[in-house]
Design a protein around this motif. Structure first.
Motif, mmCIF file in Angstrom:
data_model
loop_
_atom_site.group_PDB
_atom_site.id
_atom_site.type_symbol
_atom_site.label_atom_id
_atom_site.label_comp_id
_atom_site.label_asym_id
_atom_site.label_seq_id
_atom_site.Cartn_x
_atom_site.Cartn_y
_atom_site.Cartn_z
ATOM 1 N N SER A 20 -13.391 -40.263 -0.502
ATOM 2 C CA SER A 20 -12.952 -39.177 -1.504
ATOM 3 C C SER A 20 -13.858 -38.370 -2.071
ATOM 4 C CB SER A 20 -11.946 -39.758 -2.434
ATOM 5 O OG SER A 20 -12.512 -40.754 -3.220
ATOM 6 N N LYS A 21 -15.171 -39.239 -2.414
ATOM 7 C CA LYS A 21 -16.305 -38.393 -2.693
ATOM 8 C C LYS A 21 -17.045 -37.507 -2.160
ATOM 9 C CE LYS A 21 -20.052 -41.916 -2.306
ATOM 10 N NZ LYS A 21 -21.104 -42.813 -2.883
ATOM 11 N N PHE A 22 -16.401 -37.450 -0.846
ATOM 12 C CA PHE A 22 -17.069 -36.578 0.214
ATOM 13 C C PHE A 22 -15.982 -35.487 0.476
ATOM 14 C CE2 PHE A 22 -19.256 -40.502 0.773
ATOM 15 C CZ PHE A 22 -20.332 -40.190 0.508
ATOM 16 N N TRP A 23 -15.050 -35.055 -0.015
ATOM 17 C CA TRP A 23 -14.112 -34.374 -0.077
ATOM 18 C C TRP A 23 -14.624 -33.166 -0.472
ATOM 19 C CZ3 TRP A 23 -8.784 -36.769 -1.776
ATOM 20 C CH2 TRP A 23 -8.449 -37.736 -0.938
ATOM 21 N N GLY A 24 -14.368 -31.649 0.252
ATOM 22 C CA GLY A 24 -14.665 -30.587 -0.255
ATOM 23 C C GLY A 24 -16.001 -29.860 -0.169
ATOM 24 N N LYS A 25 -16.733 -30.777 0.743
ATOM 25 C CA LYS A 25 -17.899 -30.420 1.103
ATOM 26 C C LYS A 25 -18.154 -29.921 2.712
ATOM 27 C CE LYS A 25 -19.536 -33.832 -2.145
ATOM 28 N NZ LYS A 25 -20.844 -34.213 -2.787
#
Length: 123
Positions: free
Chosen positions: A95-100
């Motif tokens: 989830s910390k890599f979502w939106g990239k």
């Protein structure tokens, strides 16, 4: 299965292996990651899941998604044939890599051996 690795300036796709278990377990312990993927049971067990992925001959591409700069595993992408004979592309990311835009990039890289992609358009 296609065993080749794929590279870009941001990501690397490498064939999944049992050594990826710890990284994938860490990512998969976040319940948000599989919220919309009912085929993956929760709580997630990376060891069992990796064995099932590797044992399934209908998974043609089954690769870890890694950051090119650090080699950190950030997710997974696969191309497989479903029971109804349709081909499916799937991926999941921590989830910390979502939106990239890593999901889109990994999907394009996985499809590269199947289709030619020129300037964001399939040919």
């Amino acid at each position: 299965m296609i065993a080749a690795s794929s590279f870009s300036s941001q990501l690397r796709l490498t064939p999944i292996e049992s050594a990826d278990e710890e990284s994938l377990q860490s990512i998969g312990s976040d319940p948000a990651v599989f919220k919309f993927i009912p085929e993956i049971p929760t709580p997630f067990d990376a060891g069992t899941w990796i064995r099932s992925v590797l044992d399934n001959g209908e998974n043609y591409i089954r690769h870890a998604i890694r950051l090119a700069s650090t080699n950190e595993v950030i997710g997974y992408v696969q191309i497989s044939r479903r029971l109804d004979m349709h081909i499916q592309l799937g991926y999941w990311l921590g989830s910390k890599f979502w939106g990239k835009r890593f999901g889109r990039q990994a999907a394009s890289m996985a499809l590269g051996p199947v289709f030619k992609v020129k300037k964001g358009k399939w040919t």
